[in-house]
Design an enzyme around this catalytic site. Sequence first.
Site, PDB file in Angstrom:
ATOM      1  CD  GLU A   1     -10.336   7.035  -1.691  1.00 12.84           C
ATOM      2  OE1 GLU A   1     -10.782   6.016  -2.268  1.00 12.84           O
ATOM      3  OE2 GLU A   1     -10.849   8.151  -1.830  1.00 12.84           O
TER       4      GLU A   1
ATOM      5  CD  GLU B   1      -8.784   7.323  -6.964  1.00 18.69           C
ATOM      6  OE1 GLU B   1      -7.620   7.781  -7.008  1.00 18.69           O
ATOM      7  OE2 GLU B   1      -9.180   6.575  -6.056  1.00 18.69           O
TER       8      GLU B   1
END
Length: 678
Positions: free
Chosen positions: A103, A123
């Site tokens: 990210e 995740e």
Amino acid sequence: MNPVTYHAEDGLAIITIDHPPVNAMSLSVRAGLADAVTAATSAGHTHGIIQCHGRTFVAGGDISEFGKPPQEPHLPDVYQQIEDSPIIWLAAMFGTVLGGGFELAMACDFRLSTATSRFGLPEVNLGLVPGAGGTQRLPRLVGAELAADLCCSGRMISASELLEAGGLDAIVQEPLDVAAKAFLESPSAARTPTSVSQRSVTAVPADFFADQKVKVTKAAKGATAPLDNLRAVEWTTKIPFSEGQPMERQLHLTLRNSEQSVALRHAFFAERLVAKPDAIKNGNVKPFQSIAIVGGGLMGSGIAAACLLAGLEVRMIEVNPQTGISNVDNLLQSALKRGKIDKAGLQKKMSMLQCSDDYSIAAQCDIAIEAVFEDLAVKQTVFKDLAKHLRSDAIIATNTSYINPLDIAADTDNPSRIVGLHFFSPAHIMKLLEIVRTPHTSTDVLATSFAFAKKLGKTGVLSGICDGFIGNRMLAAYRRQADYLLADGASPLQIDNAMRNYGMPMGPYQLQDLTGLQIGYANRKRLAPTRDPAERYIPIADQLCELERFGQRNGAGWYIYEQGSRQPHNDQKVIDLINEYSRQQNITRQSFDESDIQQRLIAVLANEGARILEEGIAERELDIDMVKIHGYGFPRWRGGPMHAAAQAGDDAIRDALNRVITQSPDSWTLANKYALSR
Ligand code: COA
């Protein structure tokens, strides 16, 4: 020490993250990064590099903080600050660029990587969606199709795959800092690309998300995060980043408190802690390169294949060497088909295998594992032969599933080198390795056994000695309770469906049919003389064996199978057998609903696990959870039976145990934990 530093070099702003072990985005890193970007901006730089020291670029958010309330500065805000800053930022990446690391890279203007880096948004494996723009930027960077795949599966891709998908600006040679500076001076950096968040998502086929929904739901087997990730990726095709990102963040924060995420985080840390039991704290790992395996049947050849695939040499002792070699060859051929090795690799692995009926080939081996027929006398003879031919310091291990290693090694000198290494079939695939210590096993031998498990890519779990060790002892309790339910009113299909709906890959009866009923039959006969006569004993499985219904392999067991098919069908003959047993025992058959079945079966697992702990067979609850997840398909998103029991609460488990005991008095020993406050 501040984990993030900023300095100016050759006119560039250089931000360095140094936060071992994996540069996770802990609070101090987030704060340090925000300060560094502010300082670099105030200094008036036009270009800058974000780099990491240590073994990897940022490998994610700090998972250990996920159980606590989020603290400022929040990750999405820091990344937005980077994206909005007037500085042109370049992410210089190596190692495993995961989660918050990926990210971060997507919030930068340029992305550079070494050839060996890997990228992903894992995740989902923690029951989450990314929380700092991952699902909203990735589709805008590489397209919604690849983004959906990566977010829903959590899988990693290579640098070359990411480059091809448009996610990288270049793959560069090390040293990375030199390559990064050169890139910023090159014509490639002359044009400033549009921020990823402001890009539009390329169109996907009209039914793409509907199709994916079906596929993802099927593959998730009860886990909910894959579908949440898909949903978040789909937003990018409908709403701008400015709306999607706060929605993603909100979903991420909500999921952090979900039972599934708590369980999956427990599993993540348990997987790392399981390899560090107290028992090996002061142990030294002895070097090992050459492994002797006695027996070239199903287990022996599976263990041999696991060792060869891990790059170890194998000396196999087998009465019929040709059979041994061809069994191992078959397993490696299947590894070739699955893409685990190439043709040259297969040849190399086979050249590292020697097979003979003569123990002298094992003379220089570091570890020997017997994997012969489950018979005490046969195993004792093998141990004596091994002790005669091996170096006196070589480790001698038994792969027994039930027999006490002390009995097998009764006549072997130097008992400190004896250990149980209990593999699960197919041994080259199954992740679990129970490491069974005797009271004499040395700490070094245990430490070496854990290193051996790691080398094979397996999860080693320490167990003491008891019948069936941790895993099969738990399984026996589970099956016994399932049989009580069967005798009292449930059907095999009803119980199997209940446990499949709980998240197990299959129920206890389908599993028995798959593995074969004869193993359990032999075991029950072995235990018959010592069984407590007051304990309920349900003979239906024995009756099936007497009718030669051994399971899938001969077309009939608890279910019936059409030739060549693995699809179970209810068989009225089995139902009649069960009903007849209930009638003979004057049992009024009752109905059990699905959650009652699940609660009773989980309660007996929790009780058996608690007894295993109280007896010192396992060191920690997490060891038991790892055995069940990695050896028995217990759903990872439930965290293992001990975690699931803790989530349900002691009162709920006690309540279910009360029902279990009322149903079958004198048949269960309660763990102190559950007995004390009854
Ligand atoms: N947060 C906190 N701790 C982390 C972490 C994270 N994101 N990733 C790894 N760690 C810790 C591990 O718990 C371990 O701690 P320990 O040494 O005290 O046991 C240590 O870092 C090393 O990790 P390990 O997994 O043993 O090393 P590895 O080299 O085999 O694997 C990774 C490295 C990064 C591939 C692996 O740790 C991983 O997949 N981490 C999770 C990545 C992730 O899910 N990121 C997204 C989070 S939202």
